[in-house]
Design an enzyme around this catalytic site. Structure first.
Site, mmCIF file in Angstrom:
data_model
loop_
_atom_site.group_PDB
_atom_site.id
_atom_site.type_symbol
_atom_site.label_atom_id
_atom_site.label_comp_id
_atom_site.label_asym_id
_atom_site.label_seq_id
_atom_site.Cartn_x
_atom_site.Cartn_y
_atom_site.Cartn_z
ATOM 1 N N CYS A 141 29.482 39.573 39.673
ATOM 2 C CA CYS A 141 28.247 38.848 40.028
ATOM 3 C C CYS A 141 27.043 39.787 40.073
ATOM 4 C CB CYS A 141 28.433 38.142 41.364
ATOM 5 S SG CYS A 141 29.121 39.203 42.651
ATOM 6 N N ARG A 169 26.589 40.607 50.313
ATOM 7 C CA ARG A 169 27.139 39.685 51.319
ATOM 8 C C ARG A 169 28.530 40.217 51.714
ATOM 9 N NH1 ARG A 169 31.166 39.712 48.710
ATOM 10 N NH2 ARG A 169 32.028 38.183 47.269
ATOM 11 N N HIS A 194 28.687 49.857 40.455
ATOM 12 C CA HIS A 194 27.858 48.861 39.767
ATOM 13 C C HIS A 194 27.129 49.443 38.557
ATOM 14 C CE1 HIS A 194 28.285 47.732 44.074
ATOM 15 N NE2 HIS A 194 28.583 46.564 43.536
ATOM 16 N N HIS A 220 23.756 38.065 47.593
ATOM 17 C CA HIS A 220 23.404 39.487 47.560
ATOM 18 C C HIS A 220 21.898 39.586 47.297
ATOM 19 C CE1 HIS A 220 27.671 40.341 46.866
ATOM 20 N NE2 HIS A 220 27.656 39.737 45.695
HETATM 21 P P1 NAD Z 1 39.757 34.124 45.437
HETATM 22 O O1 NAD Z 1 40.624 34.913 46.343
HETATM 23 O O2 NAD Z 1 38.756 33.192 46.002
HETATM 24 O O3 NAD Z 1 40.655 33.289 44.416
HETATM 25 C C1 NAD Z 1 41.741 33.846 43.742
HETATM 26 C C2 NAD Z 1 42.745 32.747 43.439
HETATM 27 O O4 NAD Z 1 43.849 33.306 42.728
HETATM 28 C C3 NAD Z 1 43.320 32.092 44.704
HETATM 29 O O5 NAD Z 1 43.330 30.697 44.496
HETATM 30 C C4 NAD Z 1 44.730 32.646 44.789
HETATM 31 O O6 NAD Z 1 45.609 31.717 45.367
HETATM 32 C C5 NAD Z 1 45.060 32.834 43.321
HETATM 33 N N1 NAD Z 1 46.117 33.818 43.092
HETATM 34 C C6 NAD Z 1 46.474 34.870 43.862
HETATM 35 N N2 NAD Z 1 47.489 35.526 43.285
HETATM 36 C C7 NAD Z 1 47.791 34.900 42.138
HETATM 37 C C8 NAD Z 1 48.758 35.092 41.116
HETATM 38 N N3 NAD Z 1 49.614 36.108 41.166
HETATM 39 N N4 NAD Z 1 48.797 34.224 40.083
HETATM 40 C C9 NAD Z 1 47.926 33.189 40.015
HETATM 41 N N5 NAD Z 1 46.991 32.955 40.950
HETATM 42 C C10 NAD Z 1 46.922 33.788 41.997
HETATM 43 O O7 NAD Z 1 39.058 35.209 44.487
HETATM 44 P P2 NAD Z 1 37.660 35.061 43.739
HETATM 45 O O8 NAD Z 1 36.586 35.442 44.683
HETATM 46 O O9 NAD Z 1 37.598 33.749 43.050
HETATM 47 O O10 NAD Z 1 37.776 36.255 42.689
HETATM 48 C C11 NAD Z 1 38.443 36.104 41.450
HETATM 49 C C12 NAD Z 1 37.911 37.132 40.490
HETATM 50 O O11 NAD Z 1 36.512 36.912 40.297
HETATM 51 C C13 NAD Z 1 38.033 38.595 40.968
HETATM 52 O O12 NAD Z 1 38.179 39.416 39.843
HETATM 53 C C14 NAD Z 1 36.672 38.840 41.604
HETATM 54 O O13 NAD Z 1 36.343 40.211 41.660
HETATM 55 C C15 NAD Z 1 35.783 38.076 40.642
HETATM 56 N N6 NAD Z 1 34.479 37.665 41.187
HETATM 57 C C16 NAD Z 1 34.363 37.181 42.455
HETATM 58 C C17 NAD Z 1 33.132 36.815 42.940
HETATM 59 C C18 NAD Z 1 32.934 36.323 44.332
HETATM 60 O O14 NAD Z 1 31.857 36.489 44.872
HETATM 61 N N7 NAD Z 1 33.900 35.706 44.958
HETATM 62 C C19 NAD Z 1 32.015 36.885 42.106
HETATM 63 C C20 NAD Z 1 32.164 37.309 40.783
HETATM 64 C C21 NAD Z 1 33.414 37.705 40.339
#
Ligand code: NAD
Length: 339
Positions: A141, A169, A194, A220
């Site tokens: 993000c 955040r 970053h 953020h």
């Molecule tokens: P999250 O924890 O909200 O969601 C992850 C999901 O994956 C959950 O539903 C979990 O149950 C599932 N999961 C866990 N282990 C698993 C497995 N072995 N197989 C299949 N599913 C599984 O995480 P998120 O915040 O959505 O982050 C996901 C990705 O996106 C990460 O790489 C993160 O860095 C990136 N990201 C997050 C944000 C943010 O602000 N949350 C922003 C941009 C990018």
């Protein structure tokens, strides 16, 4: 036209938004999402009509909870043209090998390293580099936020160097585990990741970053200081930003003084989940003095990467060669106005 079959692995903060966005595209079909545990999010997936796939062996737990399951995760992968992997960071290698073995394309998220895919994606900066690629990664993000504003400025007035402080955040709004709940926590491993992440897409950019975790969940905020080779005026920079895709100029004189009002604006715009997909730059906080540019921008961490995932699918699956056309199509589906 036959629609591209898209699966979403991991139905958390990012995955549920990607799934909703895919389901709105007329050139894509959402063929399934995954959950590991039968919780409320799994119930929501079924309520929305998304076929739900679960890890091998977990099927009974879902059925006992009254949640209908369409099959296991491998079944879903085998039916897809492309998987958008939204699992938490660090599952990347395990799943990349599975997708490769199944001959299915895959997009990973910013929690994974660039080296996992060898190509990273941002709609504004490098749409075409993922053209036809088997693997790509939509950067985080914060990196997405920096690329959306820095890339158009660099194209016109070459950036000599950029210094960014990221006020992060502490947790997403639905997360009650993470902190700090009262305090500011500097990232002491410097420079933070970053800058190198921006360089995975703009390798020529001289950028240094620091970060502080703050006790807020909304967004953020970045403070950006950049030295430019050209000599634009403040108005020239505002003009570039006003024409840059998915950048929204906001103004403290109109009452948007903080991330709180930006989130209120997103609600007022009746966005899905009150998301603010655009990077919000304070118009009255943009200033050029000599060759130095200063500005502030706010990033809605839960949603700015969602339109990029949709564009990345179009680039990797060779569905639209013109980045601008894909951006416009995605924007129209999500209610984002074109600059
Ligand atoms: P999250 O924890 O909200 O969601 C992850 C999901 O994956 C959950 O539903 C979990 O149950 C599932 N999961 C866990 N282990 C698993 C497995 N072995 N197989 C299949 N599913 C599984 O995480 P998120 O915040 O959505 O982050 C996901 C990705 O996106 C990460 O790489 C993160 O860095 C990136 N990201 C997050 C944000 C943010 O602000 N949350 C922003 C941009 C990018």
């Amino acid at each position: 036209m036959e629609r591209i079959k898209v699966a979403v692995n991991g139905f958390g903060t990012i995955g549920k938004r990607v799934a909703s966005a895919v389901s709105l595209q007329d050139d894509m079909e959402l063929i399934g999402v995954t959950k590991t545990r039968p919780n409320y999010e799994a119930q929501v997936a079924v309520l929305k009509g998304f076929p739900l796939y679960v890890p091998e062996g977990n099927q009974k737990a879902f059925e006992d909870a009254g949640i209908k399951v369409a099959g296991n995760i491998d079944d879903m992968i085998s039916k897809a043209d492309i998987v958008v992997d939204c699992t938490p960071g660090d599952f990347g290698e395990f799943y990349r090998d599975k997708y490769r073995a199944a001959g299915v394309k895959a997009i990973f998220q910013g929690g994974e390293d660039h080296s996992l895919t060898g190509v990273s994606f941002n709609s504004t900066a490098n749409y075409s580099e993922s053209w036809g690629a088997p693997l790509s990664r939509v950067v985080s993000c914060n990196t997405t936020g920096l690329l959306r504003t820095l890339a158009p400025i660099d194209r016109k007035y070459r950036i000599k160097d950029a210094y960014v402080t990221i006020v992060r955040r502490a947790a997403d709004p639905g997360d009650s585990k993470a902190g700090p709940i009262n305090g500011l926590e500097p990232s002491v491993k410097l420079p933070t990741h970053h800058g190198p992440d921006v360089q995975s897409i703009m390798p020529w950019l001289n950028i240094s970053t620091m970060a502080i975790k703050a006790s807020t969940t909304l967004m953020h905020v970045h403070t950006v200081v950049a030295h430019l080779e050209g000599q634009p005026t403040t108005e020239d920079i505002i003009d570039i930003m006003s024409k840059s895709p998915r950048v929204r100029l906001i103004d403290s004189r109109e009452g948007i003084k903080s991330t709180a009002q930006i989130m209120e604006l997103a609600k007022d715009l009746s966005r899905d989940r009150a998301d603010m997909y655009e990077i919000c730059v304070w118009r009255d906080g943009v200033k050029v003095v000599g060759d130095t540019l200063y500005y502030y921008q706010a990033v809605h961490q839960e949603s700015d990467v969602i339109p990029e995932n949709i564009d990345c699918i179009r680039s990797m699956c060779k569905m639209e060669q013109d980045p601008e056309k894909s951006v416009r199509k995605t924007n129209a589906s999500l209610g984002i106005s074109n600059n």
